[in-house]
Design a protein around this motif. Sequence first.
Motif, PDB file in Angstrom:
ATOM      1  N   LEU A  21      35.733  29.408  40.345  1.00  0.00           N
ATOM      2  CA  LEU A  21      36.638  28.316  40.701  1.00  0.00           C
ATOM      3  C   LEU A  21      37.950  28.914  41.168  1.00  0.00           C
ATOM      4  O   LEU A  21      38.607  29.650  40.431  1.00  0.00           O
ATOM      5  N   ASP A  26      41.418  27.847  41.892  1.00  0.00           N
ATOM      6  CA  ASP A  26      42.372  26.771  41.668  1.00  0.00           C
ATOM      7  C   ASP A  26      43.748  27.239  42.145  1.00  0.00           C
ATOM      8  O   ASP A  26      44.104  28.404  41.995  1.00  0.00           O
ATOM      9  N   LYS A  56      41.301  21.720  38.087  1.00  0.00           N
ATOM     10  CA  LYS A  56      40.225  22.312  37.286  1.00  0.00           C
ATOM     11  C   LYS A  56      39.240  21.267  36.770  1.00  0.00           C
ATOM     12  O   LYS A  56      38.512  21.505  35.814  1.00  0.00           O
ATOM     13  N   LEU A  83      35.454  21.790  35.671  1.00  0.00           N
ATOM     14  CA  LEU A  83      35.055  22.329  34.372  1.00  0.00           C
ATOM     15  C   LEU A  83      34.495  21.233  33.468  1.00  0.00           C
ATOM     16  O   LEU A  83      33.638  21.491  32.618  1.00  0.00           O
ATOM     17  N   ILE A 103      31.488  29.926  34.529  1.00  0.00           N
ATOM     18  CA  ILE A 103      32.336  29.869  35.722  1.00  0.00           C
ATOM     19  C   ILE A 103      33.514  30.808  35.535  1.00  0.00           C
ATOM     20  O   ILE A 103      34.181  30.771  34.498  1.00  0.00           O
ATOM     21  N   TYR A 162      37.110  31.409  36.286  1.00  0.00           N
ATOM     22  CA  TYR A 162      38.184  30.487  36.667  1.00  0.00           C
ATOM     23  C   TYR A 162      39.428  31.284  37.058  1.00  0.00           C
ATOM     24  O   TYR A 162      40.101  31.848  36.206  1.00  0.00           O
ATOM     25  N   GLU A 203      39.767  30.328  29.599  1.00  0.00           N
ATOM     26  CA  GLU A 203      39.034  30.971  30.687  1.00  0.00           C
ATOM     27  C   GLU A 203      39.916  31.328  31.882  1.00  0.00           C
ATOM     28  O   GLU A 203      39.482  32.042  32.783  1.00  0.00           O
ATOM     29  N   THR A 204      41.144  30.827  31.908  1.00  0.00           N
ATOM     30  CA  THR A 204      42.006  31.023  33.072  1.00  0.00           C
ATOM     31  C   THR A 204      42.314  32.498  33.306  1.00  0.00           C
ATOM     32  O   THR A 204      42.761  33.198  32.398  1.00  0.00           O
TER      33      THR A 204
END
Length: 285
Positions: free
Chosen positions: A17, A19, A141, A144, A152, A154, A263-264
Amino acid sequence: MMGLLVEEKQQDKSIVLLDGTSSAGKSHTLKHLKAVPYYEANDPNQWVVIGTDDFSGTGDSDGREGEERRLKLDHPNIRQWAKENEDAGIVSGLYREDGKDVPENPYEDQYIKGTDSRVWYVAQEIKTGPWKKIAIDDIGKGILQYLPGVKIKYILLHTPLYVLLKNVYERNERAKNDPNFKNDDRDVKMVLDQYSEKYEATQSKPDIDKGDPTTVLTKGGVIDLLQKNGVSDEHIEEFLNSINLTEDGEYYIKVRDSYMTPETQLINVDSERTVYLKDIDKVLK
């Protein structure tokens, strides 16, 4: 059992992802990955990009293709209703709650209230498509929530304000001068609103995985930067308040605690837009 099979099937996919605010550099990153729009791909093993914009629009003009992509993923019962109402089929339950006459739609309970309905279609394409390497292009996000249990990576792309506004300016100039990009312009205030949703100012130097420790801001410097980019005094004050940059002194930018997830993986975009790509490659290894 079907949900389990879908989840197991997705574990052989590499999903990332991307973002970031509009004009943060996601398109530049996708170009680095040689990612192509999923609907143009012919090799399931190449990087493809699936974004909410792919499912935008209605009617017979510019929105026709986005509508057609949604309809392919809608339940057959709801497709005609969606066309006639010029809305996403997945939100049929909202109309039903309002007492409207709506055909049965077995999928409508999958819609999560308060989310961008287009994200459901992104999730469906990921679940049902043959793609093995998927980049999700979004300004949030929400995906998610639609893919719980799916692995994933992220990545949150943070672009310093002076670089971000330069990107917006160049994007808008291209939209004015190139007919192929005539609908690609961006409103500066909209971009700043997206920025303030994700980030805030702090006088404590943040760790690099929580913010940008290399760019120092001052209230006067940000005011000058925004004025040069045509932002009104009213919107400047609104933006400064929204990111908590209200006093004199030196500030840094950090991800809001409310926006950060375990997870960022924050990546700060450099002014040359080259160094950060090495960080992208590390994350995707």
